[in-house]
Design an enzyme around this catalytic site. Sequence first.
Site, PDB file in Angstrom:
ATOM      1  N   HIS A  33       0.863  -1.203   0.000  1.00  0.00           N
ATOM      2  CA  HIS A  33       0.000   0.000   0.000  1.00  0.00           C
ATOM      3  C   HIS A  33       0.891   1.242   0.000  1.00  0.00           C
ATOM      4  O   HIS A  33       1.036   1.935   1.025  1.00  0.00           O
ATOM      5  CB  HIS A  33      -0.848  -0.075   1.269  1.00  0.00           C
ATOM      6  CG  HIS A  33      -1.964   0.907   1.389  1.00  0.00           C
ATOM      7  ND1 HIS A  33      -1.794   2.266   1.297  1.00  0.00           N
ATOM      8  CD2 HIS A  33      -3.280   0.714   1.621  1.00  0.00           C
ATOM      9  CE1 HIS A  33      -2.964   2.861   1.482  1.00  0.00           C
ATOM     10  NE2 HIS A  33      -3.882   1.941   1.678  1.00  0.00           N
ATOM     11  N   GLU A  83      -1.104   1.551  -5.235  1.00  0.00           N
ATOM     12  CA  GLU A  83      -0.936   0.328  -4.444  1.00  0.00           C
ATOM     13  C   GLU A  83      -0.846  -0.894  -5.356  1.00  0.00           C
ATOM     14  O   GLU A  83      -1.727  -1.129  -6.171  1.00  0.00           O
ATOM     15  CB  GLU A  83      -2.120   0.190  -3.484  1.00  0.00           C
ATOM     16  CG  GLU A  83      -2.284   1.429  -2.608  1.00  0.00           C
ATOM     17  CD  GLU A  83      -3.625   1.511  -1.898  1.00  0.00           C
ATOM     18  OE1 GLU A  83      -4.158   0.450  -1.517  1.00  0.00           O
ATOM     19  OE2 GLU A  83      -4.152   2.622  -1.734  1.00  0.00           O
TER      20      GLU A  83
HETATM   21  O1  LIG Z   1      -7.267   4.077   6.740  1.00  0.00           O
HETATM   22  P1  LIG Z   1      -6.741   2.777   6.164  1.00  0.00           P
HETATM   23  O2  LIG Z   1      -7.377   1.560   6.772  1.00  0.00           O
HETATM   24  O3  LIG Z   1      -5.244   2.727   6.235  1.00  0.00           O
HETATM   25  O4  LIG Z   1      -7.135   2.762   4.638  1.00  0.00           O
HETATM   26  C1  LIG Z   1      -6.770   3.803   3.805  1.00  0.00           C
HETATM   27  C2  LIG Z   1      -7.338   3.605   2.399  1.00  0.00           C
HETATM   28  O5  LIG Z   1      -6.690   2.508   1.805  1.00  0.00           O
HETATM   29  C3  LIG Z   1      -7.020   2.334   0.431  1.00  0.00           C
HETATM   30  O6  LIG Z   1      -6.316   1.239  -0.059  1.00  0.00           O
HETATM   31  C4  LIG Z   1      -8.497   2.083   0.289  1.00  0.00           C
HETATM   32  O7  LIG Z   1      -8.804   1.909  -1.083  1.00  0.00           O
HETATM   33  C5  LIG Z   1      -9.275   3.228   0.902  1.00  0.00           C
HETATM   34  O8  LIG Z   1     -10.662   2.964   0.818  1.00  0.00           O
HETATM   35  C6  LIG Z   1      -8.842   3.419   2.358  1.00  0.00           C
HETATM   36  O9  LIG Z   1      -9.495   4.552   2.894  1.00  0.00           O
END
Ligand SMILES: O=P(O)(O)OC[C@H]1O[C@@H](O)[C@H](O)[C@@H](O)[C@@H]1O
EC number: 5.1.3.15
Length: 292
Positions: free
Chosen positions: A169, A268
Amino acid sequence: MNLQRSTFCRPIRRQQLDIIGIQHPLFSAELALQGAQLLNFQPQGDPPWLWLSEQADYLQGSSVRGGIPVCWPWFGDLRRNPQAVQQHFQGNGSSAPAHGLARTALWQLSALKEDVHQVDLTLATQQLSRLWPTMSAQLHITLRRDRLVLRLNSRNDSPNPVTISQALHTYLPVEDIRTVTVGGLQGNTYIDALDDWQSRQQQGLVRFSAETDRIYHSQGPLRLQSGQHSRTLVSNSASTVVWNPWINKSQRLSQFHPDAWQRMVCIETTNAAFDCVALQPGQQHSLQLQLT
Ligand SMILES: O=P(O)(O)OC[C@H]1O[C@@H](O)[C@H](O)[C@@H](O)[C@@H]1O
């Protein structure tokens, strides 16, 4: 494995987390053992390659906002995953944490190789919890002056087939999100998570003028252009998530300055939605990202 004999790596503590600090003559980096999360990577003379929130908290049980969280063995909201993934979770569906179990699990450094050109680290985690069939995950990270390579290996150690989704990510810094383009997705279809998960087709380069949360069909290199800076991302997967929270969602995110959406974007490397990975007993899979 301890770091006593290492030339370039030393242990650091930030709030509640143990971190490996890497000071190589050609680059510096920080890697949290929780989640095997690379937090920083900065070649000498370059600006940081990864975005890390100025409001980052280093707490047990919550992912640090920025760097490269490892999402595994599912990506996003488990309830939005195909049934083939959902069915393996052995807890209560509504208690399944977003982005899986690995980002808050403790990983161990299992191998370290370093020389004048690069540092290679391997982190491993065995049984993540009782909430998922027995699988093991390993993350190999190669740091070099001119590239960053991550390889996330999964092995199904259970006697039954298991299907997973996953992501590296990657949070990337940008000068101004309104002028950013992402190339390499022209003409590709994507799922728009903000429009009832409808399928759409990308026209031209990806540009940002509102909250964006999409799962693209992808193949070939992607190019992020931000002002004078560009990054190339090469992966071996068939899906890529492009995410920016924009104004309103930024106010609801943890460890996130309300203005920070202007200075970051996530591209990502995933196996998500149509691109989940089915593993037979004993079978392995590797998700790879190269950033240059
Ligand atoms: O706040 P988190 O759990 O780290 O996620 C952040 C974002 O991660 C992304 O990968 C998602 O597509 C989003 O929907 C999400 O808001």
